[in-house]
Design an enzyme around this catalytic site. Structure first.
Site, PDB file in Angstrom:
ATOM      1  N   GLU A  73     -35.825   8.382  27.175  1.00  0.00           N
ATOM      2  CA  GLU A  73     -35.141   9.666  27.141  1.00  0.00           C
ATOM      3  C   GLU A  73     -35.347  10.300  25.765  1.00  0.00           C
ATOM      4  O   GLU A  73     -35.572   9.611  24.786  1.00  0.00           O
ATOM      5  CB  GLU A  73     -33.648   9.454  27.398  1.00  0.00           C
ATOM      6  N   HIS A 117      -8.102  10.216   9.479  1.00  0.00           N
ATOM      7  CA  HIS A 117      -6.804  10.730   9.073  1.00  0.00           C
ATOM      8  C   HIS A 117      -6.301  10.083   7.787  1.00  0.00           C
ATOM      9  O   HIS A 117      -5.375  10.580   7.170  1.00  0.00           O
ATOM     10  CB  HIS A 117      -5.796  10.585  10.221  1.00  0.00           C
ATOM     11  N   SER A 161     -10.414  15.178   6.531  1.00  0.00           N
ATOM     12  CA  SER A 161     -11.727  15.745   6.827  1.00  0.00           C
ATOM     13  C   SER A 161     -12.440  16.136   5.534  1.00  0.00           C
ATOM     14  O   SER A 161     -11.817  16.602   4.594  1.00  0.00           O
ATOM     15  CB  SER A 161     -11.561  16.995   7.688  1.00  0.00           C
ATOM     16  N   LYS A 207     -10.060  27.047  17.334  1.00  0.00           N
ATOM     17  CA  LYS A 207     -11.469  27.090  16.919  1.00  0.00           C
ATOM     18  C   LYS A 207     -12.292  26.074  17.717  1.00  0.00           C
ATOM     19  O   LYS A 207     -13.417  26.359  18.135  1.00  0.00           O
ATOM     20  CB  LYS A 207     -11.563  26.797  15.426  1.00  0.00           C
ATOM     21  N   ASP A 208     -11.694  24.895  17.932  1.00  0.00           N
ATOM     22  CA  ASP A 208     -12.393  23.878  18.726  1.00  0.00           C
ATOM     23  C   ASP A 208     -12.565  24.344  20.166  1.00  0.00           C
ATOM     24  O   ASP A 208     -13.598  24.085  20.780  1.00  0.00           O
ATOM     25  CB  ASP A 208     -11.613  22.552  18.688  1.00  0.00           C
TER      26      ASP A 208
END
Lengths: 214, 412, 169
Positions: free
Chosen positions: B279, B208, B212, B235-236
């Site tokens: 893994e 922040h 972004s 959108k998320d």
């Protein structure tokens, strides 16, 4: 994304490469219906439980699976319903007889590469050499005798009967390794359906909100 | 009434202004693609893992005699225990899946470049914490793969100079991986997620501050920003729906595809499984470990292979914006790197043979070479692009950024 | 920053409302397995019923079994004990013996003192609770305080002549 796809693809490749280098397993179509699994329970009770345990399965699980409770009472004798399915032979005796402790079978259908196919192929993998000894294709070091009698079965009908018995046993083992699998899958269909609807709605809402942006 | 409560709080705590500045009104570039959804998804998976983990911990027993049984108790007896466990075990893979894409996006679009170095480094720290948490969690079921995986990985610390053996014993609290190891791994596996949450907050504060990044690779002018809510919340959420569908396919229909068969056999310190593999998310790094013939060298190489990403802001010397989008050489490098990761993953999965070791060594060499070549290649590429003449699109981007910077300067 | 597109009209939008309801329902449904996981698991529920074989309890003998974690006294009463129990109606909380047994020779009671929850001891005829001195007769009825009530009879049924299941009548 690409990175993951590559890893995924490479895993698939690796899996196929591994499979080809090992003995080819027979494929078995595992039954999930109560009658197949029930026959598997009976076959296990008569042929396997003298040496093998199923310590994560309780007699009450068999009752809730739908096995006739009279039969369950017969098998458990004076043990409580909550008792686990243990081997009849003490582990020390088995060690003395076979040189190794027979493994617990609760998770066997999940504990080998190949899963159900492995167990099925193993059970049917016995053969007799000309010198009269019995061996197993799938697991040459096995100490277990040919319980189902595949190595001596000559006639086609006999072999088919043994195959179907092996399938019953494997179906039971698959159920035992994951008793909630059916419940999981049927819940899965509802969840997928719900998520599909919700995502579709979110997609429309998203379009609606973004459409206001010039 | 709610209004009055909020007023009451606002006089004592900056609730409304915080929500307005950092959540709903947070200015977000309008041109973000779906590749920017994965940060939110990572946060979601983190919460999912914490929630399922806490409820699993109510039934799990960290004791070598009990842990394997307690997992079966969860899978068979606990109401919806199978669901919680499969959500959690699949969630671990989902977490890495999301994080790897998040990282790949950062690399592709050059989001690590100034002024986002600290954002990138806190992300690196998060990756290390995540790897540690996943590794310790993998011991808890106390299966064969759990035991031997933990044995191999704790043995890596034998590479510590002078006191290697002592360090390994200290880590395990035992001569081999044992009860003490299991109990402390459980304690730390429970603790680490909260450290991760703390680091996520730092990561978000950094985000922040610098805002972004976006596909254009430059800081957009203010008119090209839109408020986070409702545009990116929806959108998320839409992205979350898509993610949950993929996740649910694994959880409900193929949860065991992510669990090695050998982990359904209780740990046996006397017998190593024929084929031990980590893994899938550790495979490329594991391949690098195996490729170096020297033990210490292998451990160092593996450590460097994870940490080297942190140098990206300095290794990439190009000033052309837009990440790989406007930079053909860098783009080629990115895809080549992705393929190399895939090869390493494959080599890490298969049992070592002479041939696979050789391929692994070549792939390891390429892995590090790509990083070391980057400073020269990125500078060369920049000169080449300049000489060839930048497209009007890129020129416009650079011009708009210059304009914005000068505007900011004059305001000050 | 572009903000003019935001207006309160959005809030009244039907599609958004519907989506919120569907999403909220999903979140609520997701809570179910989490909450349910804290309820007794199936192995605990299996203890809701306890099966007891009575063959080895001789007349006059008592057997204590655990049922849902609590002690249950199973007393094989002799003809004298039955006679004594049927002749009186107990003390502080009068109740006919026939109401407390299914077969006169078998008394099944929860061995938890109705006063403060101690486990009474079998002493002489009946039980005595050593915590505060309450006394019960061979029908489990309180005959001396401070306990206010008779020992509770759990739900049970005879599944065979010599086998009972405690937990379900």
């Amino acid at each position: 994304m690409n990175k993951f796809m590559m890893v995924l693809a490479s895993c698939c490749l690796a899996a196929s490469a591994l499979a080809s280098s090992e003995v080819k397993l027979d494929t078995v179509k595992v039954g999930v219906d109560a009658s197949t699994v029930g026959r598997g329970v009976e076959a296990m009770m008569s042929d396997c439980h003298s040496c093998h345990s199923m310590k994560y399965i309780k007699y009450r699980d068999l009752v809730s699976l739908g096995v006739d409770s009279k039969k369950v009472d017969e098998w458990r004798g004076d043990q409580p319903l909550d008792a686990a399915l243990m081997a009849q032979m003490p582990e020390a005796d088995a060690m003395a007889a076979y040189g190794s402790a027979p493994p617990d079978l609760s998770l066997m259908a999940k504990a080998r590469e190949g899963g159900a196919n492995y167990v099925y192929s193993y059970l049917l993998g016995y053969y007799t050499t000309p010198d009269g000894t019995t061996h197993n294709h799938i697991f040459p070091a096995t100490k277990m005798p040919d319980i189902l009698g595949m190595s001596n079965a000559k006639e086609a009908a006999e072999r088919t009967a043994i195959q179907s018995k092996a399938r019953d046993i494997v179906s039971y083992l698959v159920w035992a390794s994951d008793p909630h699998a059916q419940e999981r899958q049927s819940l899965g269909y509802y969840v997928m359906g719900y998520l599909f609807v919700l995502t579709l709605m979110l997609y429309f809402v998203k379009n609606q909100i973004w459409a206001k942006l010039k | 009434m709610p209004h009055r409560i909020i007023n009451w709080i606002d006089q004592r705590f900056p609730l409304t202004s915080f929500v307005k500045h950092e959540l709903t009104g947070y200015p977000t570039p309008r041109n973000l693609s779906y590749w920017w959804n994965f940060g939110f998804l990572a946060g979601f998976v983190l919460m999912l893992q914490v929630a399922t983990g806490i409820f699993l911990a109510m039934h799990y027993k960290a004791d070598v005699a009990l842990s394997f049984d307690s997992i079966q108790h969860i899978m068979r007896d606990v109401n919806y225990g199978w669901l919680l466990r499969y959500l959690h075990s699949t969630g671990a893979s989902a977490f890495f899946f999301v994080i790897f894409i998040h990282m790949a996006r950062t690399l592709y679009y050059g989001s690590y470049r100034a002024p986002r170095e600290l954002l990138w480094w806190t992300g690196q720290g998060l990756l290390l914490l995540l790897m540690g948490t996943a590794f310790m969690g993998y011991l808890l079921p106390w299966g064969q793969m759990s035991f031997w995986g933990a044995t191999v990985i704790t043995n890596l610390f034998r590479a510590t100079p002078f006191i290697g053996d002592e360090v390994v014993i200290w880590l395990r609290g035992d001569y081999t991986v044992g009860d003490a190891t299991l109990t402390r791994f459980f304690a730390l596996h429970y603790l680490f997620p909260f450290l991760i949450i703390g680091a996520v907050i730092v990561h978000l504060v950094a985000l922040h501050t610098v805002k972004s990044s976006n596909p254009s690779g430059i800081n957009l002018q203010d008119k090209d920003n839109i408020p986070f809510h409702p545009y990116f919340t929806i959108k998320d959420l839409y992205g979350l729906g898509l993610f949950l569908m993929l996740y649910s396919v694994f959880v409900f229909f193929m949860p065991d595809s992510l669990i090695e068969p050998a982990n359904n056999i209780p740990a046996n310190p006397m017998v190593t499984p024929n084929h031990i593999v980590p893994e899938w998310y550790f495979l490329p790094f594991y391949a690098i470990l195996r490729s170096v013939p020297n033990m210490v060298g292998g451990v160092v190489a593996m450590g460097v292979s994870v940490l080297i990403f942190a140098f990206m802001p300095y290794l990439d010397r190009s000033r052309i914006p837009g990440g790989a989008h406007y930079r053909p050489m860098f783009r080629g490098l990115f895809y080549f790197f992705a393929i190399d990761m895939g090869v390493l993953g494959y080599i890490g999965y298969i049992p070592p043979t002479d041939q696979s070791i050789l391929i692994g060594q070549v792939a390891t060499f390429i892995y590090f070479t790509l990083f070391l070549l980057l400073p020269f290649l990125s500078k060369f590429e920049e000169r080449w692009l300049m000489k060839r003449g930048l497209t009007p699109e890129i020129e416009a981007l650079i011009a708009s950024e210059a304009k914005e910077i000068s505007e900011k300067r004059s305001k000050r | 920053m572009v903000t003019e597109a935001l207006n309160d009209g959005d809030r009244r939008n039907f599609l958004i409302k519907l989506t919120s309801v569907v999403g909220g329902a999903g979140v609520a449904a997701t809570c179910v397995p989490f909450v349910a996981s804290m309820n007794p698991s199936s192995d605990v529920l299996a203890k809701a019923e306890t099966e007891v074989d009575l063959t080895n309890i001789t007349p006059g003998g008592m057997h204590t079994v655990a049922w849902q974690g609590k002690p249950v006294f199973i007393l094989h009463r002799t003809p004298e004990q039955i006679k004594a129990s049927t002749e009186s109606n107990g003390g502080l909380q009068p109740e006919a013996d026939s109401n407390r047994v299914q077969k006169p020779e078998w008394l099944v009671v929860i061995g938890v003192c109705t006063h403060m929850g101690c486990v009474p001891n079998k002493e002489g005829p009946g039980w005595e609770c050593h915590c505060h001195g309450s006394q019960y007769d061979d029908s489990g009825r309180v005959i001396r305080g401070p306990a206010p009530k008779n020992l509770e009879v759990p739900p049970y049924r005879f599944v065979a002549d010599n086998k009972i299941v405690i937990g379900k009548a």
